[in-house]
Design a protein around this motif. Structure first.
Motif, PDB file in Angstrom:
ATOM      1  N   ALA A 139      -3.919  -1.944   8.579  1.00  0.00           N
ATOM      2  CA  ALA A 139      -3.259  -2.711   7.521  1.00  0.00           C
ATOM      3  C   ALA A 139      -3.361  -1.982   6.178  1.00  0.00           C
ATOM      4  O   ALA A 139      -2.396  -1.943   5.398  1.00  0.00           O
ATOM      5  CB  ALA A 139      -3.874  -4.105   7.422  1.00  0.00           C
ATOM      6  N   VAL A 140      -4.532  -1.384   5.915  1.00  0.00           N
ATOM      7  CA  VAL A 140      -4.717  -0.628   4.674  1.00  0.00           C
ATOM      8  C   VAL A 140      -3.800   0.593   4.652  1.00  0.00           C
ATOM      9  O   VAL A 140      -3.150   0.886   3.639  1.00  0.00           O
ATOM     10  CB  VAL A 140      -6.190  -0.195   4.515  1.00  0.00           C
ATOM     11  N   VAL A 141      -3.740   1.296   5.781  1.00  0.00           N
ATOM     12  CA  VAL A 141      -2.888   2.487   5.878  1.00  0.00           C
ATOM     13  C   VAL A 141      -1.421   2.112   5.690  1.00  0.00           C
ATOM     14  O   VAL A 141      -0.689   2.768   4.934  1.00  0.00           O
ATOM     15  CB  VAL A 141      -3.101   3.187   7.235  1.00  0.00           C
ATOM     16  N   ALA A 142      -0.985   1.043   6.374  1.00  0.00           N
ATOM     17  CA  ALA A 142       0.411   0.614   6.269  1.00  0.00           C
ATOM     18  C   ALA A 142       0.752   0.221   4.834  1.00  0.00           C
ATOM     19  O   ALA A 142       1.808   0.608   4.311  1.00  0.00           O
ATOM     20  CB  ALA A 142       0.666  -0.553   7.219  1.00  0.00           C
ATOM     21  N   LEU A 143      -0.143  -0.524   4.186  1.00  0.00           N
ATOM     22  CA  LEU A 143       0.101  -0.938   2.804  1.00  0.00           C
ATOM     23  C   LEU A 143       0.188   0.265   1.880  1.00  0.00           C
ATOM     24  O   LEU A 143       1.073   0.345   1.013  1.00  0.00           O
ATOM     25  CB  LEU A 143      -1.017  -1.876   2.342  1.00  0.00           C
ATOM     26  N   THR A 144      -0.720   1.225   2.066  1.00  0.00           N
ATOM     27  CA  THR A 144      -0.726   2.423   1.228  1.00  0.00           C
ATOM     28  C   THR A 144       0.560   3.217   1.378  1.00  0.00           C
ATOM     29  O   THR A 144       1.152   3.668   0.386  1.00  0.00           O
ATOM     30  CB  THR A 144      -1.933   3.311   1.576  1.00  0.00           C
ATOM     31  N   LEU A 145       1.010   3.392   2.609  1.00  0.00           N
ATOM     32  CA  LEU A 145       2.230   4.171   2.850  1.00  0.00           C
ATOM     33  C   LEU A 145       3.463   3.442   2.322  1.00  0.00           C
ATOM     34  O   LEU A 145       4.361   4.082   1.748  1.00  0.00           O
ATOM     35  CB  LEU A 145       2.375   4.450   4.349  1.00  0.00           C
ATOM     36  N   VAL A 146       3.498   2.136   2.499  1.00  0.00           N
ATOM     37  CA  VAL A 146       4.641   1.371   1.984  1.00  0.00           C
ATOM     38  C   VAL A 146       4.695   1.436   0.461  1.00  0.00           C
ATOM     39  O   VAL A 146       5.756   1.660  -0.134  1.00  0.00           O
ATOM     40  CB  VAL A 146       4.563  -0.098   2.465  1.00  0.00           C
ATOM     41  N   LEU A 147       3.540   1.254  -0.185  1.00  0.00           N
ATOM     42  CA  LEU A 147       3.508   1.313  -1.646  1.00  0.00           C
ATOM     43  C   LEU A 147       3.839   2.719  -2.148  1.00  0.00           C
ATOM     44  O   LEU A 147       4.467   2.869  -3.206  1.00  0.00           O
ATOM     45  CB  LEU A 147       2.131   0.884  -2.159  1.00  0.00           C
ATOM     46  N   SER A 148       3.444   3.748  -1.407  1.00  0.00           N
ATOM     47  CA  SER A 148       3.789   5.117  -1.796  1.00  0.00           C
ATOM     48  C   SER A 148       5.291   5.338  -1.722  1.00  0.00           C
ATOM     49  O   SER A 148       5.882   5.983  -2.593  1.00  0.00           O
ATOM     50  CB  SER A 148       3.066   6.122  -0.886  1.00  0.00           C
ATOM     51  N   ALA A 149       5.917   4.787  -0.674  1.00  0.00           N
ATOM     52  CA  ALA A 149       7.372   4.901  -0.540  1.00  0.00           C
ATOM     53  C   ALA A 149       8.091   4.156  -1.666  1.00  0.00           C
ATOM     54  O   ALA A 149       9.050   4.666  -2.256  1.00  0.00           O
ATOM     55  CB  ALA A 149       7.812   4.368   0.820  1.00  0.00           C
ATOM     56  N   ILE A 150       7.597   2.949  -1.971  1.00  0.00           N
ATOM     57  CA  ILE A 150       8.202   2.175  -3.071  1.00  0.00           C
ATOM     58  C   ILE A 150       8.026   2.906  -4.392  1.00  0.00           C
ATOM     59  O   ILE A 150       8.950   2.967  -5.218  1.00  0.00           O
ATOM     60  CB  ILE A 150       7.573   0.763  -3.136  1.00  0.00           C
ATOM     61  N   ASN A 151       6.839   3.464  -4.606  1.00  0.00           N
ATOM     62  CA  ASN A 151       6.578   4.205  -5.840  1.00  0.00           C
ATOM     63  C   ASN A 151       7.508   5.406  -5.969  1.00  0.00           C
ATOM     64  O   ASN A 151       7.999   5.708  -7.065  1.00  0.00           O
ATOM     65  CB  ASN A 151       5.126   4.667  -5.860  1.00  0.00           C
ATOM     66  N   TYR A 152       7.776   6.087  -4.837  1.00  0.00           N
ATOM     67  CA  TYR A 152       8.688   7.244  -4.863  1.00  0.00           C
ATOM     68  C   TYR A 152      10.112   6.814  -5.229  1.00  0.00           C
ATOM     69  O   TYR A 152      10.781   7.457  -6.051  1.00  0.00           O
ATOM     70  CB  TYR A 152       8.677   7.927  -3.503  1.00  0.00           C
TER      71      TYR A 152
END
Length: 315
Positions: free
Chosen positions: A34-47
């Protein structure tokens, strides 16, 4: 459990893991996933947001850039605030597994169910850390002026005479910033490590007895840790391989910045160079925690249980 011997703690942890009704590795995999998924999703949104900010140039796009930058900041702040409570949920699950109570994915929400007291606990620890840091800065300055560097800096300032300005003093201080920072860090660590070691069990106390306040949990932790700080340090050091792997994997996350420093240029597009190391790092962290995360967490839960007095009323 009456002993704090780390070998006994690890043996007990292994027994409780084997007896758990819900697979602890699956629980840790879900938690870290869940932490990994959240981090990757937020990184994509940030990009995506960063691309939109870049496209909104000029004065006409000032308002758009402000809104998008605010969204970026709020997303990062939300992640920073919420993740600790998700981590507390894993601590609570480990505590329940040790006691041979049911620990399911719903147990991971235990930190959010005690949001208020845990938030106050974190705020108190941050406030204490800032206060200690402020006091250490004065002590470090005093010690610095007792060293050859401090006397040399003082002589350099005095040699400037009556025409000395604040800017000149700041420039002189910057020349001695490295030894001053080293002294500050040594003083800060010497004070903070023993102090916060005594508070390590405060989250366990709050999760175990929700009726207690954050301040009372800190006081209880200090009482439970009396004479046991060295044992906890030895337990930490026994997991050196786990923490060393975490640090090594962290270097993977910053490969896009570290590799050019040693003269290695990857023939990849900029987007891939920036985000590929992050994705690889998150996947490796997921594997590490799936492999040994449950063992580490449950061993610390065993330490907490071993530190508890036989009479619960005396906690």
């Amino acid at each position: 459990m009456s002993t704090l011997n780390r070998s006994a703690l690890k043996q007990t942890a292994a027994q409780r893991l084997a007896q758990a009704t819900y697979d602890p590795q699956r629980l840790v995999l879900l938690h870290t996933g869940a932490v990994v998924a959240l981090t990757l999703v937020l990184s994509a949104i940030n990009y995506i947001l960063q691309l939109q900010i870049s496209d909104a140039g000029g004065l006409s796009g000032l308002g758009t850039r402000t809104v998008l930058s605010t969204i970026q900041m709020l997303l990062q702040l939300g992640q920073l605030v919420l993740l600790p409570f998700w981590q507390f949920g894993l601590i609570y699950a480990a505590l329940r597994i040790y006691r041979q109570e049911e620990a399911t994915p719903d147990t991971l929400l235990g930190g959010f169910r005690r949001f208020g007291p845990l938030l106050r606990l974190m705020m108190l620890e941050v406030a204490l850390g800032m206060g200690i840091g402020f006091a250490c800065s004065y002590l470090a300055s005093f010690l610095f002026f007792m060293t050859p560097w401090g006397r040399e800096m003082f002589s350099a300032v005095m040699a400037m005479g009556s025409e000395v300005t604040e800017m000149m003093i700041m420039e002189t201080m910057m020349e001695y910033s490295v030894p001053l920072m080293v002294i500050f860090l040594l003083v800060f660590l010497a004070v903070c490590i023993p102090f916060f070691f005594r508070l390590r069990l405060a989250p366990y106390v709050l999760l175990d007895t929700p009726c207690r306040s954050a301040l009372l949990a800190m006081q209880t932790s200090r009482r439970l840790m009396r004479g046991r700080c060295l044992e906890l340090l030895k337990l930490d050091l026994s997991f050196w391989w786990f923490y060393a792997l975490e640090i090594l994997l962290m270097l993977v996350a910053y490969a896009d910045m570290l590799l050019p420093l040693i003269g290695i240029e990857l023939p990849w597009p900029e987007l891939v160079q920036t985000y590929a190391p992050l994705v690889v790092y998150q996947l490796l962290i997921l594997l590490l925690y799936w492999w040994r995360g449950s063992q580490v967490q449950l061993t610390y839960a065993c330490f907490y249980e071993a530190a508890l007095p036989e009479d619960p009323e005396t906690v």
